[in-house]
Scaffold this motif. Structure first.
Motif, PDB file in Angstrom:
ATOM      1  N   LEU A 105       0.800  -1.222   0.000  1.00  0.00           N
ATOM      2  CA  LEU A 105       0.000   0.000   0.000  1.00  0.00           C
ATOM      3  C   LEU A 105       0.832   1.271   0.000  1.00  0.00           C
ATOM      4  CD1 LEU A 105      -2.979  -0.847   2.392  1.00  0.00           C
ATOM      5  CD2 LEU A 105      -3.147  -0.054   0.022  1.00  0.00           C
ATOM      6  N   MET A 106       1.747   1.392   0.961  1.00  0.00           N
ATOM      7  CA  MET A 106       2.438   2.673   1.117  1.00  0.00           C
ATOM      8  C   MET A 106       3.317   2.976  -0.088  1.00  0.00           C
ATOM      9  SD  MET A 106       1.968   4.904   3.357  1.00  0.00           S
ATOM     10  CE  MET A 106       2.338   6.599   2.895  1.00  0.00           C
ATOM     11  N   LEU A 116      -1.594   3.164   7.997  1.00  0.00           N
ATOM     12  CA  LEU A 116      -1.133   4.107   6.979  1.00  0.00           C
ATOM     13  C   LEU A 116      -0.487   5.340   7.610  1.00  0.00           C
ATOM     14  CD1 LEU A 116      -4.095   3.878   4.444  1.00  0.00           C
ATOM     15  CD2 LEU A 116      -1.795   2.935   4.176  1.00  0.00           C
ATOM     16  N   GLN A 117      -1.049   5.802   8.706  1.00  0.00           N
ATOM     17  CA  GLN A 117      -0.457   6.958   9.393  1.00  0.00           C
ATOM     18  C   GLN A 117       0.936   6.624   9.907  1.00  0.00           C
ATOM     19  OE1 GLN A 117      -3.381   8.051  12.364  1.00  0.00           O
ATOM     20  NE2 GLN A 117      -4.498   9.393  10.950  1.00  0.00           N
ATOM     21  N   ALA A 118       1.118   5.421  10.472  1.00  0.00           N
ATOM     22  CA  ALA A 118       2.431   5.017  10.986  1.00  0.00           C
ATOM     23  C   ALA A 118       3.428   4.870   9.840  1.00  0.00           C
ATOM     24  CB  ALA A 118       2.307   3.709  11.761  1.00  0.00           C
ATOM     25  N   CYS A 119       2.992   4.271   8.719  1.00  0.00           N
ATOM     26  CA  CYS A 119       3.887   4.132   7.563  1.00  0.00           C
ATOM     27  C   CYS A 119       4.341   5.501   7.074  1.00  0.00           C
ATOM     28  CB  CYS A 119       3.167   3.398   6.437  1.00  0.00           C
ATOM     29  SG  CYS A 119       2.937   1.631   6.702  1.00  0.00           S
ATOM     30  N   GLY A 120       3.415   6.436   7.006  1.00  0.00           N
ATOM     31  CA  GLY A 120       3.766   7.773   6.550  1.00  0.00           C
ATOM     32  C   GLY A 120       4.686   8.485   7.519  1.00  0.00           C
ATOM     33  N   TYR A 148       6.840   7.171   9.878  1.00  0.00           N
ATOM     34  CA  TYR A 148       8.174   6.626  10.063  1.00  0.00           C
ATOM     35  C   TYR A 148       8.982   6.579   8.773  1.00  0.00           C
ATOM     36  CZ  TYR A 148       6.741   5.509  14.793  1.00  0.00           C
ATOM     37  OH  TYR A 148       6.315   5.612  16.086  1.00  0.00           O
ATOM     38  N   SER A 149       8.313   6.685   7.636  1.00  0.00           N
ATOM     39  CA  SER A 149       9.057   6.742   6.379  1.00  0.00           C
ATOM     40  C   SER A 149       9.182   8.181   5.869  1.00  0.00           C
ATOM     41  CB  SER A 149       8.360   5.892   5.317  1.00  0.00           C
ATOM     42  OG  SER A 149       7.093   6.437   4.974  1.00  0.00           O
TER      43      SER A 149
END
Length: 314
Positions: free
Chosen positions: A71-72, A99-103, A105-106
């Motif tokens: 997804l991300m 999705l918020q965590a992926c955004g 931390y990346s």
């Protein structure tokens, strides 16, 4: 409505099958809707004839990695390409936090609105052409099956008859095609329904994975044009299917038969049935067809055009 399979393996990718992702192409409105997004889905999209710029909606069945790890990367690529005006994504409640965590931390910042919707059983979304419904299936985590229902459409306008009535081309044609009654400049009243053929029954696409055999899948798939259902295991491995809450080929066929669908397409296959093994996917196909003959196996990049339904009576 056209289905394009982007990933048909379960759990892990193989050399010929990526993990779960299916696209639904809506040609007339220039949109692509994606169902699940396993790792590598954006690469699969690039290898297909689909246009990422047309991606408008994403529907996630559940949060297991083979359905979400892509997804991300896909969302970030869409942003870097500067294509979408917005993407709506639907799925279980944890999807928003994921999705918020992926955004976070990346350090990924999307250049377009991403609207995340937590779904509940029932109507998920609707417009003038389509309805999306979902139901909870039976898996180790909360998992949803989705149904895309095209609404019934007016019959084809008899243009020759319209011209014979002396109606000039223009906006009135659209109103007549919609079955409306219009009044002409000369005072005549024309009923559009009298100038159209039988209405066209809306097509439907149902996607059920991951799940063991359950009544919820049957209810969701009632009378569907196409049911795409997981078949992770062969019938001989039913004990393993029950333990892991996945379906066998025969379970998928039983759902199709009970729901009265037109076409069953099997997907989400365990790599254990690769060519050369004692049991192969041809065996799974034979098992399913013994119960529901109108069954085919999905392959990566296979496309399936959902045929027009039989016209309803006027």
């Amino acid at each position: 409505m056209q289905i394009i399979f982007l990933g048909t393996s379960s759990g892990v990718p193989t050399r010929s099958r990526n993990v779960s992702a299916i696209a639904l192409r809506l040609t007339q409105r220039g949109e692509v809707w994606l169902f699940d997004c396993g790792e590598g889905t954006q690469h699969q999209l690039l290898r297909s004839d689909l246009r990422i710029s047309q991606l408008r909606r994403i529907f996630v069945t559940h949060m297991h990695g083979d359905h979400t790890f892509g997804l991300m990367g896909l969302l970030a690529s869409c942003g870097l390409a500067g294509n979408p005006t917005a993407i709506d994504i639907y799925g279980p409640k944890p999807l928003r936090d994921y999705l918020q965590a992926c955004g976070q931390y990346s350090q990924t910042h999307l250049s377009y609105p991403l609207n995340t919707h937590s779904v509940k059983p029932g109507l998920v979304w609707e417009d003038e052409d389509y309805q999306i419904h979902c139901r909870i299936l039976e898996h180790r985590v909360t998992a949803f099956g989705y149904r895309v229902q095209e609404k019934d459409r007016p019959g084809r306008l008899d243009v020759a008859q319209v011209k014979a009535l002396g109606i000039p081309p223009g906006p009135l044609y659209g109103e007549l095609k919609a079955g409306k009654t219009v009044t002409l400049a000369d005072g005549r009243t024309i009923r559009g329904r009298d100038l159209c053929g039988p209405s066209r029954v809306g097509r439907s696409f149902v996607y059920c994975t991951d799940t063991v055999f359950c009544e919820s899948a049957i209810a969701l798939a009632q009378g569907a044009s196409v049911l795409v259902h997981e078949a992770t295991f062969a019938h001989q491995d039913a004990d393993m299917a029950f333990q892991r809450l996945h379906s066998t080929s025969t379970m998928a066929a039983q759902v199709a038969l009970a729901a009265g669908v037109d076409q069953l397409i099997l997907t989400h296959f365990s790599p254990r049935y690769a060519p050369g093994n004692a049991v192969t996917l041809d065996n799974l196909l034979g098992e399913a067809r013994s119960i529901f003959p109108n069954t085919i196996l999905a392959q990566d990049f296979m496309s399936y055009d959902i045929p027009e339904a039989i016209a309803a009576s006027a």
